[in-house]
Design a protein around this motif. Structure first.
Motif, PDB file in Angstrom:
ATOM      1  N   ILE A   1      -2.659  36.032  23.053  1.00  0.00           N
ATOM      2  CA  ILE A   1      -3.421  36.390  24.093  1.00  0.00           C
ATOM      3  C   ILE A   1      -4.775  36.365  23.740  1.00  0.00           C
ATOM      4  N   ASN A   2      -5.368  36.568  22.729  1.00  0.00           N
ATOM      5  CA  ASN A   2      -6.901  36.335  22.593  1.00  0.00           C
ATOM      6  C   ASN A   2      -7.103  34.895  22.408  1.00  0.00           C
ATOM      7  N   PHE A   3      -6.178  34.052  21.631  1.00  0.00           N
ATOM      8  CA  PHE A   3      -6.258  32.726  21.633  1.00  0.00           C
ATOM      9  C   PHE A   3      -6.524  31.882  22.981  1.00  0.00           C
ATOM     10  N   THR A   4      -5.706  32.435  24.048  1.00  0.00           N
ATOM     11  CA  THR A   4      -5.585  31.659  25.229  1.00  0.00           C
ATOM     12  C   THR A   4      -6.718  32.144  26.217  1.00  0.00           C
ATOM     13  N   ARG A   5      -7.421  33.180  25.834  1.00  0.00           N
ATOM     14  CA  ARG A   5      -8.760  33.679  26.573  1.00  0.00           C
ATOM     15  C   ARG A   5      -9.949  33.371  26.007  1.00  0.00           C
ATOM     16  N   GLY A   6      -9.644  32.797  24.661  1.00  0.00           N
ATOM     17  CA  GLY A   6     -11.145  32.314  23.821  1.00  0.00           C
ATOM     18  C   GLY A   6     -11.537  33.435  23.044  1.00  0.00           C
ATOM     19  N   THR A   7     -11.909  33.329  21.855  1.00  0.00           N
ATOM     20  CA  THR A   7     -12.337  34.334  20.913  1.00  0.00           C
ATOM     21  C   THR A   7     -12.781  33.716  19.689  1.00  0.00           C
ATOM     22  N   GLY A   8     -13.543  34.805  18.964  1.00  0.00           N
ATOM     23  CA  GLY A   8     -13.956  34.426  17.511  1.00  0.00           C
ATOM     24  C   GLY A   8     -12.791  34.546  16.327  1.00  0.00           C
ATOM     25  N   LEU A   9     -13.091  34.354  15.075  1.00  0.00           N
ATOM     26  CA  LEU A   9     -12.222  34.300  14.085  1.00  0.00           C
ATOM     27  C   LEU A   9     -11.477  36.040  14.107  1.00  0.00           C
ATOM     28  N   GLU A  10     -12.143  37.152  14.526  1.00  0.00           N
ATOM     29  CA  GLU A  10     -11.772  38.287  14.491  1.00  0.00           C
ATOM     30  C   GLU A  10     -10.693  38.533  15.440  1.00  0.00           C
ATOM     31  N   GLY A  11     -10.803  37.891  16.630  1.00  0.00           N
ATOM     32  CA  GLY A  11      -9.721  37.810  17.576  1.00  0.00           C
ATOM     33  C   GLY A  11      -8.412  37.136  17.016  1.00  0.00           C
ATOM     34  N   LEU A  12      -8.214  36.291  16.140  1.00  0.00           N
ATOM     35  CA  LEU A  12      -7.185  35.724  15.691  1.00  0.00           C
ATOM     36  C   LEU A  12      -6.415  36.256  14.413  1.00  0.00           C
ATOM     37  N   THR A  13      -6.889  37.523  13.957  1.00  0.00           N
ATOM     38  CA  THR A  13      -6.428  38.314  12.728  1.00  0.00           C
ATOM     39  C   THR A  13      -5.345  39.328  13.146  1.00  0.00           C
TER      40      THR A  13
ATOM     41  N   GLN B   1       1.930  35.069   6.991  1.00  0.00           N
ATOM     42  CA  GLN B   1       0.655  34.331   5.987  1.00  0.00           C
ATOM     43  C   GLN B   1      -0.235  33.922   6.590  1.00  0.00           C
ATOM     44  N   THR B   2      -0.113  33.294   7.798  1.00  0.00           N
ATOM     45  CA  THR B   2      -1.343  32.823   8.394  1.00  0.00           C
ATOM     46  C   THR B   2      -2.354  33.917   8.691  1.00  0.00           C
ATOM     47  N   LEU B   3      -1.639  35.049   9.462  1.00  0.00           N
ATOM     48  CA  LEU B   3      -2.515  36.304   9.641  1.00  0.00           C
ATOM     49  C   LEU B   3      -3.249  36.774   8.341  1.00  0.00           C
ATOM     50  N   GLU B   4      -2.615  36.902   7.395  1.00  0.00           N
ATOM     51  CA  GLU B   4      -3.353  37.447   6.034  1.00  0.00           C
ATOM     52  C   GLU B   4      -4.165  36.467   5.333  1.00  0.00           C
ATOM     53  N   ASN B   5      -4.056  35.072   5.795  1.00  0.00           N
ATOM     54  CA  ASN B   5      -5.191  34.043   5.241  1.00  0.00           C
ATOM     55  C   ASN B   5      -6.383  34.470   6.244  1.00  0.00           C
ATOM     56  N   LEU B   6      -6.010  34.340   7.702  1.00  0.00           N
ATOM     57  CA  LEU B   6      -7.320  34.728   8.792  1.00  0.00           C
ATOM     58  C   LEU B   6      -7.906  35.962   8.168  1.00  0.00           C
ATOM     59  N   GLN B   7      -7.238  36.899   8.155  1.00  0.00           N
ATOM     60  CA  GLN B   7      -7.837  38.231   7.484  1.00  0.00           C
ATOM     61  C   GLN B   7      -8.743  38.265   6.260  1.00  0.00           C
TER      62      GLN B   7
END
Length: 434
Positions: free
Chosen positions: A134-146, A215-221
Motif C-alpha cells: 500500500i505504501n509502495f503504491t502511494r509513494g513513501t520513504g524508507l520508513e513506509g517500506l519497513t 527477511q527483506t523487511l528485516e533488512n529494510l528495518q
C-alpha cells in the motif's frame, strides 16, 4: 507455533511476563488464535472488543461470539460501541481511518483506567506485506517500506513473525472457532485487492515468498535504523532548538550532498507532504513559507524555521492590577525598592503612577513605537525588530503591554523607559511573565 511464539516473547518481549495485557479481539481468525496462544502460555490477559456498528446484525453477532468465547476461556471482556460512520462524516475521514482512531483512542482509555500495561493486536506477516505494498503504491520513504512495527509504545504485535497460512493451519489443528467478516471478501478496499489479487501471484511465482519478504523487511528495518542514527548525528550539527522553534542552518545543511533526505527525515513527523515546495524553499527568498496542518516552515535569511502555526487570536486582553488576568501570561505585584533587580529576566519594574489600568495585552501593529530603555529618542517596533533580526515568526509571536495606547513593554524583550521605576517612584509594580 505455540513454542515459536514462546521463544519470540522470551527473546523480544520478556517484559510481558507478569504484566496485565489487553488483547484487541475482533472475533476473526487472527485475534482468536492470539487469544488461544496467550491463554495457553498462561499470560495475564483480558479482551477488548469494538462494535463499530458497520455491518448491522453481523457486528452484533461478532460481539455475541467474542463474549461467548471469553466466557469459555474465563477471560474478562471489555466492549465499546461506536457510531463509526457518523464519526467519519463529522471528521471527514474514511471509515477505515475513523475506526482506527476510535479503536486506539479507546484502547488507551482502558489501558489507563483499568491499569493494563500493554495492548496486544493480532497483526501478522501478511498484514505487514500488504502495508508495504500500500505504501509502495502511494509513494513513501524508507520508513513506509519497513512494514508494521512490532512495538509502538504500549502497542505490541507478537504475531508478525507468522504468516496467514500458519495462523489458518493452527486454527484448524486446534479446532479454534472464529467469525468471518463479510467485508474481507470485497475488493472495495485497496488492502483487500492486494490480498486477493496481487500477493497470490507473488506466492505462486515464489513459494518461499513469505519467508523471503520477512527477511527483506528485516533488512529494510536495519537500514532504516542506520538512517535514524545518521539523521540524529547530523541534526545536532545543523539544527538548533530555540524557544519552541527548530532553526535549520542552511550553510551547514547545503554542504551535505543528500540534504533533501535529511530535511525529509526531520520534517515528516510534523505532517508536511509538499516536499518539492520544501526543497525549493532552501533557495527561496526570505519570507516564503510552506504549511502542514499544524506547522509552518519559514525561509528566513540563512535559516529554515519550523514552528507551530500561531493560534492566538489578535484580541486585546485587559490586564488588571487587583484581580486575576485571564488569557494573559502576566503576573502583577507591588514590591519594594529593595526588590528591584536588573538581573531578573522576563520582568520589568514600573512606576504605578505612570500607568492607567486596565492595561492591554495585544499583538503589535504597524505604526507602534516606544522609547527603548537605555536609549535616547523613540523607535518604531518594526525598526526594532529589523535591528534585532526578528524573523516573520518571531514578529508574529511578539505581544506588547500598553497603558492606553502607549507601549509599556515588548513583553519579555524590552521595556519603555517612560514607565520604569526610579529613585522618586512612590509605588513600584513588578510585571513578570508567568
Amino acid at each position: 507455533m505455540l513454542q515459536k511464539l514462546q521463544n519470540h516473547i522470551n527473546e523480544n518481549f520478556p517484559f510481558l511476563n507478569g504484566k496485565r495485557l489487553l488483547i484487541a479481539v475482533s472475533g476473526g481468525i487472527d485475534s482468536m488464535v492470539l487469544v488461544h496462544l496467550l491463554h495457553h502460555l498462561k499470560l495475564n490477559i483480558s479482551v477488548a472488543h469494538c462494535n463499530f456498528n458497520l455491518r448491522s446484525g453481523e457486528s452484533d453477532g461478532d460481539e455475541t461470539f467474542v463474549n461467548s468465547e471469553c466466557n469459555h476461556y474465563n477471560i474478562k471482556l471489555f466492549v465499546n460501541h461506536f457510531e463509526t460512520k457518523e464519526y467519519a462524516d463529522l471528521h471527514k475521514l474514511s471509515i477505515q481511518v475513523a475506526a482506527r482512531q476510535l479503536r486506539y483512542d479507546w484502547f488507551n482509555e482502558v489501558l489507563e483506567k483499568e491499569g493494563f500495561d500493554y495492548v496486544l493486536t493480532a497483526h501478522h506477516l501478511d498484514d505487514s506485506i500488504e502495508t508495504f505494498l500500500i505504501n509502495f503504491t502511494r509513494g513513501t520513504g524508507l520508513e513506509g517500506l519497513t512494514g508494521i512495527p512490532q512495538q509502538n509504545g504500549k502497542i505490541i504485535r507478537p504475531l508478525l513473525i507468522f504468516s496467514r497460512k500458519e495462523i489458518e493451519n493452527y486454527a484448524k489443528e486446534n479446532d479454534i472457532k472464529w467469525r468471518e467478516d463479510s467485508s474481507n471478501a470485497s475488493d472495495k478496499y485497496l488492502r483487500n485487492t492486494l490480498r486477493h489479487n496481487v500477493i497470490p501471484i507473488f506466492k505462486e511465482l515464489n513459494p518461499g515468498f513469505s519467508d523471503a519478504f520477512q527477511q527483506t523487511l528485516e533488512n529494510l528495518q536495519q537500514a532504516h535504523s542506520m538512517v535514524d542514527d545518521a539523521s540524529r548525528i547530523v541534526y545536532r550539527k545543523v539544527v538548533e532548538d530555540v524557544n519552541y522553534q527548530k532553526r535549520i542552518n542552511l550553510t551547514e545543511l547545503m554542504v551535505l550532498p543528500n540534504y533533501q533526505a535529511y530535511l525529509y527525515q526531520w520534517l515528516k513527523p510534523f505532517g508536511f507532504t509538499a516536499w518539492n515546495d520544501i526543497y525549493d524553499l532552501v533557495a527561496a527568498q526570505s519570507g516564503k513559507q510552506v504549511f502542514s496542518e499544524h506547522y509552518r516552515l519559514l525561509k528566513d535569511r540563512n535559516e529554515l524555521i519550523l514552528a507551530e502555526k500561531n493560534e492566538l487570536e489578535s484580541e486585546i486582553f485587559p490586564v488588571y492590577e487587583d484581580k486575576e488576568n485571564l488569557n494573559v501570561p502576566l503576573k502583577i505585584t507591588v514590591c519594594n525598592k529593595g526588590d528591584i533587580s536588573l538581573e531578573q529576566k522576563g520582568c520589568i519594574f514600573v512606576d504605578k503612577d505612570t500607568l492607567k489600568f486596565p492595561l492591554t495585552f495585544r499583538k503589535w501593529e504597524e505604526g507602534d513605537y516606544f522609547y527603548p530603555s537605555g536609549m535616547n529618542g523613540k523607535k518604531k517596533l518594526s525598526k526594532y525588530f529589523k535591528d534585532e533580526k526578528y524573523s516573520l515568526i518571531d514578529k508574529e509571536n511578539v505581544r506588547i503591554l500598553c497603558s492606553e495606547n502607549e507601549v509599556v513593554w515588548i513583553v519579555g524583550k524590552r521595556a519603555d523607559r517612560r514607565f520604569l521605576a526610579n529613585e522618586t517612584t512612590q509605588t513600584i509594580i513588578k510585571i513578570e511573565l508567568k
